[in-house]
Write an enzyme that holds these catalytic residues in place. Structure first.
Site, PDB file in Angstrom:
ATOM      1  N   LYS A  53     114.886  -1.216  45.338  1.00  0.00           N
ATOM      2  CA  LYS A  53     116.036  -1.542  46.193  1.00  0.00           C
ATOM      3  C   LYS A  53     115.665  -2.722  47.092  1.00  0.00           C
ATOM      4  O   LYS A  53     114.542  -2.763  47.621  1.00  0.00           O
ATOM      5  CB  LYS A  53     116.383  -0.311  47.034  1.00  0.00           C
ATOM      6  CG  LYS A  53     117.640  -0.429  47.882  1.00  0.00           C
ATOM      7  CD  LYS A  53     117.876   0.883  48.641  1.00  0.00           C
ATOM      8  CE  LYS A  53     119.149   0.883  49.456  1.00  0.00           C
ATOM      9  NZ  LYS A  53     119.369   2.159  50.175  1.00  0.00           N
TER      10      LYS A  53
ATOM     11  N   SER B 176     124.013   3.982  49.465  1.00  0.00           N
ATOM     12  CA  SER B 176     123.850   2.554  49.396  1.00  0.00           C
ATOM     13  C   SER B 176     122.912   2.071  48.285  1.00  0.00           C
ATOM     14  O   SER B 176     122.924   0.885  47.948  1.00  0.00           O
ATOM     15  CB  SER B 176     123.315   2.038  50.731  1.00  0.00           C
ATOM     16  OG  SER B 176     122.030   2.558  50.992  1.00  0.00           O
TER      17      SER B 176
ATOM     18  N   SER C 273     121.861   8.095  50.711  1.00  0.00           N
ATOM     19  CA  SER C 273     121.886   6.894  49.869  1.00  0.00           C
ATOM     20  C   SER C 273     121.053   6.934  48.607  1.00  0.00           C
ATOM     21  O   SER C 273     121.149   6.027  47.787  1.00  0.00           O
ATOM     22  CB  SER C 273     121.480   5.673  50.675  1.00  0.00           C
ATOM     23  OG  SER C 273     122.587   5.198  51.381  1.00  0.00           O
TER      24      SER C 273
HETATM   25  N1  GLN Z   1     126.536   6.332  53.540  1.00  0.00           N
HETATM   26  C1  GLN Z   1     125.753   6.580  54.717  1.00  0.00           C
HETATM   27  C2  GLN Z   1     125.916   5.435  55.673  1.00  0.00           C
HETATM   28  O1  GLN Z   1     126.686   4.565  55.389  1.00  0.00           O
HETATM   29  C3  GLN Z   1     124.316   6.775  54.349  1.00  0.00           C
HETATM   30  C4  GLN Z   1     123.638   5.511  54.045  1.00  0.00           C
HETATM   31  C5  GLN Z   1     122.194   5.674  53.714  1.00  0.00           C
HETATM   32  O2  GLN Z   1     121.724   6.773  53.422  1.00  0.00           O
HETATM   33  N2  GLN Z   1     121.481   4.565  53.804  1.00  0.00           N
HETATM   34  O3  GLN Z   1     125.294   5.378  56.704  1.00  0.00           O
END
Ligand code: GLN
Length: 486
Positions: A75, A150, A174
Site C-alpha cells: 500500500k 482504504s 481498511s
Molecule cells: N474507513 C475508515 C476511515 O475512513 C477507516 C480507514 C482506515 O482504516 N484507514 O477512517
C-alpha cells in the site's frame, strides 16, 4: 498465481525461477491494470533485480525462506526508499522517501519481490478508495463497483492475482473491509505487533499494518515476516513472536474446547439480509468443526463509530500538520507570502475528505470543546474495550459480519460521507480496543459479489484467530472461486 507454499516448492525444486514468477506477475499487471488500476506505481526493474538475487541464492545452493521470490504489493502509505510514496495525495506527489519502513525492510531481507505501490483513499481516509487523488480502482468481481477501502488497491491486486499477497494498513477497517469486498483474507494484527515505523501516520493510536492473502496460510506466512519488536516504534510490543502457521489444522480440536461468541448487536437492522444469511451459515460451519457457539452482548459496540470519528480526525489533524509546503512534498507555486503559501499549499494539496477530517479534528481538540468531544470519546473508548474484555472472559474468538453490505457501485456513496462511514460499523470497535481481527470469505450475494465474515481475537490472539479461520477455509470452498477476469 499459485500460493506461497506452492511457489516456494517450485523454486526449491528448480521447476521455475524467481524471475519467471516475477515476470508472470508483471505480465498480469500489464494486462489487467488498464481495467483495475490497483497500482499507483509498478517497480518492475527492482522486482526483477530482487528475483535475480533469489535465483542466484538458489543456484548457489543456499537455503531460501518462504517469502523469497514471492511477488508482493505494498500500500502506498508505507515508505520505500527511492520509490515514490504518495499516500494517494497530491500533497505528496513528488515525495521520494530517504528511508525504508520497517515492514518493507523486513520483506526485502526475506527476499520478497516487491511489485509496486498500491492505490488507497488519500492518507487512508475512506472506505472505497475513491478518495485517491490519482485514480479509481475497480473491484475485480464487478468493475463498476469499488474494491472497498482504504487499502482497495492491495485487496484488488490480491483478488485479481496481480500479486500473491499484499500489505495494507487498518485504522478503522481498511484491511478487513476491502478484503471482504474483494473476497480475500485480510488481517489487522494486535496494536503494536507490527512496527509502524515508516507507515505514514493517519491516527497513530489506531493504525496497524497487516497482510492480505488469498488463503489464511498465505496471510499467516506474511504475518510471520512482518511481526516483531522494533525499537524505532515507541508503541511496538516487545513479545515473543510464535510461528503463526503452526496452529493451522483442519479441525478445531478438542471438540467443544474452542468457544466462539456471536456478537448479538451486529445482527438485525441495517445489515443486508444476504450478508446475515451467509454469516449465520458460516457460524453453523464453525459449530460443525467443533466450536462451541455462544451469543455475546457488546452493548457499547454501537458507540464505536461516533467515538472513532472524534478520535481519528483529532489525531489526523495533528499528524497532518507537517504537510505545510516547507519541508517536502507539494508547494503551491503562486503565494505572495509565507502564510498564504501554507494556506494555498494545504487548500490545493489536500482533497475534500482530508480537509473535512482536519477541520473536525481541530474543532474537537480546541480549548472550548476538548472536554465535551475528545475527552468524552476517550472515555467511551475505554467502555468499548471493557465490553470486549468481558466477552473474552467467556469466549476465545468473536464473530460477526465484516461489513453490513457487499461492494457498492462507484459514486454511490461519495456525496454522503455518513453513509460511507457506516461501512466500517463492525470493524472500527476492534481498532479502538487494539485487538486483532481478520476477514475471511464466507459466501457470495445474488450478483456474485463476495461476503466476508469477521473473526476478532484477544490481544495477541492471532494464533487462535488464524486457527479458526483456517479450519473454516478448509471446510468451505469460497476461497477457490475466482473473479471473472479475462
Ligand atoms: N474507513 C475508515 C476511515 O475512513 C477507516 C480507514 C482506515 O482504516 N484507514 O477512517
Amino acid at each position: 498465481m499459485a500460493s506461497i507454499c506452492e511457489l516456494h516448492r517450485q523454486l526449491i525444486n528448480k521447476e521455475r525461477s524467481a524471475v519467471e514468477i516475477a515476470t508472470e506477475a508483471l505480465d498480469r499487471i500489464d494486462r489487467l491494470e488498464p481495467k483495475l488500476k490497483s497500482f499507483l506505481c509498478v517497480t518492475a526493474d527492482r522486482a526483477l533485480e530482487q528475483a535475480r538475487q533469489v535465483d542466484a541464492q538458489i543456484a548457489a545452493g543456499e537455503e531460501i525462506g518462504p517469502l523469497a521470490g514471492i511477488p508482493i504489493a505494498i500500500k502506498d502509505n508505507m515508505c520505500t526508499e527511492g520509490i515514490p510514496t504518495t499516500c494517494a495525495s497530491k500533497i505528496l506527489q513528488n515525495f521520494v522517501p530517504p528511508y525504508e519502513s520497517t515492514v518493507t525492510q523486513k520483506l526485502q531481507a526475506a527476499g520478497a519481490v516487491i511489485l509496486g505501490k498500491t492505490n488507497l483513499d488519500e492518507f487512508a481516509m475512506g472506505s472505497s478508495t475513491e478518495n485517491s487523488a490519482y485514480q479509481l480502482t475497480a473491484n475485480p468481481w464487478d468493475l463498476e463497483r469499488v474494491p472497498g477501502g482504504s487499502s482497495g488497491g492491495s485487496a484488488a491486486a490480491v483478488a485479481s492475482e496481480e500479486a500473491v499477497v499484499a500489505l495494507g494498513s487498518d485504522t478503522g477497517g481498511s484491511i478487513r473491509q476491502p478484503a471482504s469486498f474483494c473476497g480475500v483474507v485480510g488481517m489487522k494484527p494486535t496494536y503494536g505487533l507490527v512496527s509502524r515505523y515508516g507507515l505514514v501516520a493517519y491516527a497513530s493510536s489506531l493504525d496497524q499494518i497487516g497482510p492480505f492473502g488469498r488463503t489464511v496460510k498465505d496471510a499467516a506466512i506474511l504475518l510471520n515476516a512482518i511481526a516483531g519488536y522494533d525499537p524505532k516504534d515507541a508503541t511496538s510490543l516487545n513479545v515473543e513472536i510464535p510461528d503463526y502457521t503452526a496452529s493451522l489444522k483442519p479441525h478445531l480440536r478438542p471438540r467443544g474446547k474452542m468457544k466462539v461468541g456471536v456478537i448479538k448487536e451486529t445482527f438485525g437492522s441495517g445489515l443486508d439480509p444476504v450478508v446475515e444469511q451467509a454469516v449465520t451459515k458460516a457460524i453453523d460451519v464453525l459449530q460443525s468443526l467443533g466450536a462451541e457457539i455462544q451469543v455475546i452482548s457488546c452493548p457499547r459496540f454501537r458507540y464505536g463509530l461516533p467515538t472513532y470519528y472524534i478520535i481519528a480526525p483529532s489525531e489526523a489533524s495533528a499528524n497532518l500538520a507537517r504537510y505545510d509546503g516547507v519541508k517536502y512534498g507539494f508547494r503551491s507555486p503562486d503565494a505572495e507570502n509565507l502564510i498564504e503559501m501554507y494556506a494555498k499549499t494545504r487548500a490545493e494539496g489536500f482533497g475534500a475528505e482530508v480537509k473535512r477530517r482536519i477541520m473536525v479534528g481541530t474543532y474537537a481538540l480546541s480549548a472550548g470543546y476538548y472536554d465535551a468531544y475528545y475527552l468524552k470519546a476517550q472515555k467511551v473508548r475505554t467502555l468499548i474495550k471493557e465490553d470486549f474484555d468481558r466477552a473474552f472472559t467467556q469466549v476465545e474468538v468473536l464473530v460477526c459480519p465484516t461489513s453490513p453490505t457487499t461492494a457498492f457501485k462507484a459514486g454511490e456513496k461519495t456525496a454522503d460521507p455518513l453513509s460511507m462511514y457506516l461501512s466500517d460499523l463492525m470493524t472500527i470497535p476492534v481498532n479502538l480496543a487494539g485487538l486483532p481481527a481478520l476477514s475471511i470469505p464466507c459466501g457470495f450475494d445474488e450478483q456474485g459479489l463476495p461476503i466476508g465474515m469477521q473473526l476478532i481475537g484477544k490481544v495477541l490472539g492471532e494464533g487462535r484467530l488464524l486457527e479458526v479461520a483456517h479450519a473454516y477455509e478448509q471446510a468451505t470452498s469460497w476461497h477457490i472461486k475466482k473473479p471473472p477476469l479475462k
